[in-house]
Design a protein around this motif. Structure first.
Motif, PDB file in Angstrom:
ATOM      1  N   LEU A  24       1.143  -1.149  -0.039  1.00  0.00           N
ATOM      2  CA  LEU A  24       0.096  -0.357  -0.004  1.00  0.00           C
ATOM      3  C   LEU A  24       0.637   1.248   0.027  1.00  0.00           C
ATOM      4  O   LEU A  24       0.554   2.021  -0.231  1.00  0.00           O
ATOM      5  CB  LEU A  24      -1.134   0.055   1.341  1.00  0.00           C
ATOM      6  CG  LEU A  24      -2.044  -1.448   1.204  1.00  0.00           C
ATOM      7  CD1 LEU A  24      -2.736  -1.580   2.935  1.00  0.00           C
ATOM      8  CD2 LEU A  24      -2.925  -1.030   0.360  1.00  0.00           C
ATOM      9  N   GLY A  25       2.314   1.100  -0.048  1.00  0.00           N
ATOM     10  CA  GLY A  25       2.733   2.741  -0.011  1.00  0.00           C
ATOM     11  C   GLY A  25       3.227   2.877   1.031  1.00  0.00           C
ATOM     12  O   GLY A  25       3.942   3.963   1.985  1.00  0.00           O
ATOM     13  N   LEU A  26       3.335   2.180   2.463  1.00  0.00           N
ATOM     14  CA  LEU A  26       3.605   2.617   3.691  1.00  0.00           C
ATOM     15  C   LEU A  26       4.748   1.949   4.411  1.00  0.00           C
ATOM     16  O   LEU A  26       5.178   0.737   4.009  1.00  0.00           O
ATOM     17  CB  LEU A  26       2.134   2.420   4.509  1.00  0.00           C
ATOM     18  CG  LEU A  26       1.211   2.268   4.115  1.00  0.00           C
ATOM     19  CD1 LEU A  26      -0.262   1.797   4.916  1.00  0.00           C
ATOM     20  CD2 LEU A  26       0.052   3.947   4.670  1.00  0.00           C
ATOM     21  N   GLN A  27       4.754   2.806   5.163  1.00  0.00           N
ATOM     22  CA  GLN A  27       6.731   2.280   5.129  1.00  0.00           C
ATOM     23  C   GLN A  27       6.665   1.884   7.098  1.00  0.00           C
ATOM     24  O   GLN A  27       5.404   2.615   8.031  1.00  0.00           O
ATOM     25  CB  GLN A  27       7.380   3.719   5.223  1.00  0.00           C
ATOM     26  CG  GLN A  27       7.865   3.979   4.450  1.00  0.00           C
ATOM     27  CD  GLN A  27       8.805   5.082   4.344  1.00  0.00           C
ATOM     28  OE1 GLN A  27       8.744   6.049   5.338  1.00  0.00           O
ATOM     29  NE2 GLN A  27       9.920   4.739   3.430  1.00  0.00           N
ATOM     30  N   VAL A  28       6.598   0.494   6.696  1.00  0.00           N
ATOM     31  CA  VAL A  28       6.811  -0.117   8.520  1.00  0.00           C
ATOM     32  C   VAL A  28       8.169  -0.132   9.432  1.00  0.00           C
ATOM     33  O   VAL A  28       9.018  -0.648   8.764  1.00  0.00           O
ATOM     34  CB  VAL A  28       6.556  -1.805   7.577  1.00  0.00           C
ATOM     35  CG1 VAL A  28       6.153  -2.564   9.444  1.00  0.00           C
ATOM     36  CG2 VAL A  28       5.068  -2.106   7.548  1.00  0.00           C
ATOM     37  N   SER A  44      -7.796   8.969   7.561  1.00  0.00           N
ATOM     38  CA  SER A  44      -8.311   8.258   7.656  1.00  0.00           C
ATOM     39  C   SER A  44      -8.905   7.259   6.856  1.00  0.00           C
ATOM     40  O   SER A  44      -9.227   6.577   6.559  1.00  0.00           O
ATOM     41  CB  SER A  44      -9.272   9.011   7.775  1.00  0.00           C
ATOM     42  OG  SER A  44     -10.264  10.341   6.911  1.00  0.00           O
ATOM     43  N   GLU A  45      -8.491   7.308   5.589  1.00  0.00           N
ATOM     44  CA  GLU A  45      -9.077   7.524   3.887  1.00  0.00           C
ATOM     45  C   GLU A  45      -7.768   5.915   4.827  1.00  0.00           C
ATOM     46  O   GLU A  45      -8.147   4.899   3.839  1.00  0.00           O
ATOM     47  CB  GLU A  45      -8.356   8.137   2.760  1.00  0.00           C
ATOM     48  CG  GLU A  45      -8.367   7.409   1.418  1.00  0.00           C
ATOM     49  CD  GLU A  45      -8.372   8.628  -0.002  1.00  0.00           C
ATOM     50  OE1 GLU A  45      -7.403   7.840  -0.038  1.00  0.00           O
ATOM     51  OE2 GLU A  45      -8.572   9.309   0.547  1.00  0.00           O
ATOM     52  N   GLN A  46      -6.779   5.996   4.139  1.00  0.00           N
ATOM     53  CA  GLN A  46      -5.685   5.022   4.386  1.00  0.00           C
ATOM     54  C   GLN A  46      -5.717   3.997   5.422  1.00  0.00           C
ATOM     55  O   GLN A  46      -5.986   2.445   5.765  1.00  0.00           O
ATOM     56  CB  GLN A  46      -4.112   5.642   4.823  1.00  0.00           C
ATOM     57  CG  GLN A  46      -3.292   6.268   3.734  1.00  0.00           C
ATOM     58  CD  GLN A  46      -2.196   7.189   4.240  1.00  0.00           C
ATOM     59  OE1 GLN A  46      -2.389   7.783   5.085  1.00  0.00           O
ATOM     60  NE2 GLN A  46      -1.031   7.076   3.546  1.00  0.00           N
ATOM     61  N   GLN A  48      -8.461   3.350   6.298  1.00  0.00           N
ATOM     62  CA  GLN A  48     -10.041   2.261   6.042  1.00  0.00           C
ATOM     63  C   GLN A  48      -9.429   1.330   5.106  1.00  0.00           C
ATOM     64  O   GLN A  48      -9.790   0.133   4.632  1.00  0.00           O
ATOM     65  CB  GLN A  48     -10.977   3.175   4.871  1.00  0.00           C
ATOM     66  CG  GLN A  48     -12.244   2.233   4.905  1.00  0.00           C
ATOM     67  CD  GLN A  48     -12.863   1.577   5.889  1.00  0.00           C
ATOM     68  OE1 GLN A  48     -12.879   2.101   7.132  1.00  0.00           O
ATOM     69  NE2 GLN A  48     -13.923   0.617   5.294  1.00  0.00           N
ATOM     70  N   HIS A  49      -8.170   1.993   3.965  1.00  0.00           N
ATOM     71  CA  HIS A  49      -7.968   0.915   3.457  1.00  0.00           C
ATOM     72  C   HIS A  49      -7.071  -0.242   3.184  1.00  0.00           C
ATOM     73  O   HIS A  49      -7.391  -1.196   2.943  1.00  0.00           O
ATOM     74  CB  HIS A  49      -7.497   2.118   2.374  1.00  0.00           C
ATOM     75  CG  HIS A  49      -6.484   1.265   0.525  1.00  0.00           C
ATOM     76  ND1 HIS A  49      -7.861   0.384  -0.142  1.00  0.00           N
ATOM     77  CD2 HIS A  49      -5.562   1.009   0.314  1.00  0.00           C
ATOM     78  CE1 HIS A  49      -6.995   0.294  -1.316  1.00  0.00           C
ATOM     79  NE2 HIS A  49      -5.495   0.489  -0.489  1.00  0.00           N
ATOM     80  N   VAL A  50      -6.330  -0.001   5.068  1.00  0.00           N
ATOM     81  CA  VAL A  50      -5.528  -1.222   5.409  1.00  0.00           C
ATOM     82  C   VAL A  50      -6.904  -2.146   5.969  1.00  0.00           C
ATOM     83  O   VAL A  50      -6.756  -3.198   5.846  1.00  0.00           O
ATOM     84  CB  VAL A  50      -4.904  -0.413   6.755  1.00  0.00           C
ATOM     85  CG1 VAL A  50      -4.416  -1.409   7.199  1.00  0.00           C
ATOM     86  CG2 VAL A  50      -3.578   0.676   5.436  1.00  0.00           C
ATOM     87  N   LYS A  51      -7.850  -1.088   6.377  1.00  0.00           N
ATOM     88  CA  LYS A  51      -8.915  -2.349   6.871  1.00  0.00           C
ATOM     89  C   LYS A  51      -8.841  -3.640   5.914  1.00  0.00           C
ATOM     90  O   LYS A  51      -9.458  -4.052   6.138  1.00  0.00           O
ATOM     91  CB  LYS A  51     -10.098  -1.714   7.451  1.00  0.00           C
ATOM     92  CG  LYS A  51      -9.841  -0.748   9.404  1.00  0.00           C
ATOM     93  CD  LYS A  51     -11.482  -0.463  10.014  1.00  0.00           C
ATOM     94  CE  LYS A  51     -10.947   0.138  11.158  1.00  0.00           C
ATOM     95  NZ  LYS A  51     -12.431   0.766  11.426  1.00  0.00           N
ATOM     96  N   GLU A  52      -9.613  -2.457   5.022  1.00  0.00           N
ATOM     97  CA  GLU A  52      -9.954  -3.733   3.828  1.00  0.00           C
ATOM     98  C   GLU A  52      -9.368  -4.313   3.019  1.00  0.00           C
ATOM     99  O   GLU A  52      -9.806  -5.601   3.212  1.00  0.00           O
ATOM    100  CB  GLU A  52     -10.190  -2.740   2.871  1.00  0.00           C
ATOM    101  CG  GLU A  52     -12.132  -1.981   2.671  1.00  0.00           C
ATOM    102  CD  GLU A  52     -12.072  -0.826   1.925  1.00  0.00           C
ATOM    103  OE1 GLU A  52     -11.240  -0.556   0.731  1.00  0.00           O
ATOM    104  OE2 GLU A  52     -12.985  -0.033   2.462  1.00  0.00           O
ATOM    105  N   VAL A  53      -7.813  -4.071   3.285  1.00  0.00           N
ATOM    106  CA  VAL A  53      -6.966  -5.295   2.764  1.00  0.00           C
ATOM    107  C   VAL A  53      -6.677  -6.492   3.964  1.00  0.00           C
ATOM    108  O   VAL A  53      -6.911  -7.373   3.648  1.00  0.00           O
ATOM    109  CB  VAL A  53      -5.340  -4.467   2.771  1.00  0.00           C
ATOM    110  CG1 VAL A  53      -4.432  -5.452   2.043  1.00  0.00           C
ATOM    111  CG2 VAL A  53      -5.541  -3.767   1.310  1.00  0.00           C
ATOM    112  N   LEU A  54      -6.704  -5.621   5.109  1.00  0.00           N
ATOM    113  CA  LEU A  54      -6.456  -7.269   6.065  1.00  0.00           C
ATOM    114  C   LEU A  54      -7.873  -7.805   6.594  1.00  0.00           C
ATOM    115  O   LEU A  54      -7.407  -9.493   6.657  1.00  0.00           O
ATOM    116  CB  LEU A  54      -5.855  -5.546   7.605  1.00  0.00           C
ATOM    117  CG  LEU A  54      -4.768  -5.386   7.692  1.00  0.00           C
ATOM    118  CD1 LEU A  54      -4.759  -4.281   8.931  1.00  0.00           C
ATOM    119  CD2 LEU A  54      -3.502  -6.518   7.966  1.00  0.00           C
ATOM    120  N   GLU A  55      -9.155  -7.201   5.985  1.00  0.00           N
ATOM    121  CA  GLU A  55     -10.260  -8.151   6.165  1.00  0.00           C
ATOM    122  C   GLU A  55     -10.089  -9.422   5.525  1.00  0.00           C
ATOM    123  O   GLU A  55     -10.366 -10.153   5.283  1.00  0.00           O
ATOM    124  CB  GLU A  55     -11.458  -7.215   6.446  1.00  0.00           C
ATOM    125  CG  GLU A  55     -11.333  -6.669   7.934  1.00  0.00           C
ATOM    126  CD  GLU A  55     -12.849  -5.453   7.904  1.00  0.00           C
ATOM    127  OE1 GLU A  55     -13.624  -5.689   6.699  1.00  0.00           O
ATOM    128  OE2 GLU A  55     -12.808  -5.136   8.441  1.00  0.00           O
TER     129      GLU A  55
END
Length: 186
Positions: A24-28, A44-46, A48-55
Motif C-alpha cells: 500500500l506504499g506505507l513504511q513499516v 482516515s482514507e489510508q 480504511q484501505h488498510v482495514k479492507e486489505v486486512l479483512e
C-alpha cells in the motif's frame, strides 16, 4: 504509530501483514504478534484501505482501547505458550500485570466481559493446543511435554487434557484424529 491487528498470531501472519501494508506504499517500522508500527500515522482514507486489505486476509484492525487490551492479553499468552520456552517464574496474573502495567483484576474483568470466558480458560486452551502439537510431532515424552509446559505433573497435564478434549493424551497420540486448531480459532 502503533496499530493493533486481530488474528495475527504467527510468524507467517506477521510476514503477510507486513507485505500487504508495504504494497500500500506505507513504511513499516516493526511488526510483532498482534501489532504493527508504521513510521507515520494513517489518515482516515489510508486507515480504511488498510482495514479492507486486512479483512480480505482474515485479520482486522482494532480501534477501540478495550479490544486492543484483549488482543494484547491473547498475544502475550500465545507468545508464552507457543514461542517462549522459558519457565513462567511468577504466577500468570502477576506476569500479565507486569507486562501490561495494569491491575490484574481490571484486565481479568474486562477480558471476561468482552470474551465471555476467563483468561485462565484461554490460557489452558492454548496450552492444550501446544500439547496436541507436541504429541503429533512425537519427539518428546508426555513427561517432557509436562515439564516443558510447566505442568506440576503428567497426571495434571493428562487430567486437563482429558477435561478439555474428552480424550486422554495417549488415546490422542494413537488416533491423532483431532488435529490442532489454528491459534485464532482457540
Amino acid at each position: 504509530m502503533k496499530y493493533y491487528v486481530k488474528n495475527m498470531v504467527c510468524d507467517r501472519c506477521k510476514m503477510v501483514v507486513k507485505q500487504e501494508i508495504e504494497k500500500l506504499g506505507l513504511q513499516v517500522l516493526s511488526v510483532s504478534l498482534g501489532e504493527i508500527e508504521l513510521i507515520e500515522d494513517l489518515n482516515s482514507e489510508q486507515k480504511q484501505h488498510v482495514k479492507e486489505v486486512l479483512e480480505t486476509l482474515g485479520f482486522s484492525l482494532i480501534d477501540d482501547k478495550k479490544s486492543r487490551l484483549i488482543e494484547q492479553v491473547k498475544t502475550i499468552l500465545i507468545e508464552l505458550v507457543h514461542h517462549d520456552n522459558s519457565e513462567l517464574k511468577i504466577n500468570l496474573s502477576d506476569y500479565l500485570s507486569d507486562r501490561l502495567h495494569l491491575d490484574y483484576n481490571y484486565i481479568s474483568n474486562l477480558y471476561s466481559e468482552v470474551e465471555g470466558t476467563t483468561i485462565e480458560k484461554y490460557y489452558i486452551a492454548q496450552k492444550i493446543e501446544r500439547v496436541k502439537e507436541l504429541i503429533v510431532y512425537d519427539e518428546l515424552t508426555l513427561s517432557e511435554i509436562a515439564f516443558k509446559l510447566n505442568y506440576s505433573s503428567v497426571a495434571h497435564l493428562s487430567s486437563q487434557f482429558k477435561k478439555t478434549t474428552g480424550l486422554t493424551p495417549s488415546y490422542f497420540k494413537n488416533i491423532k484424529a483431532e488435529k490442532r486448531k489454528p491459534l485464532d480459532k482457540v
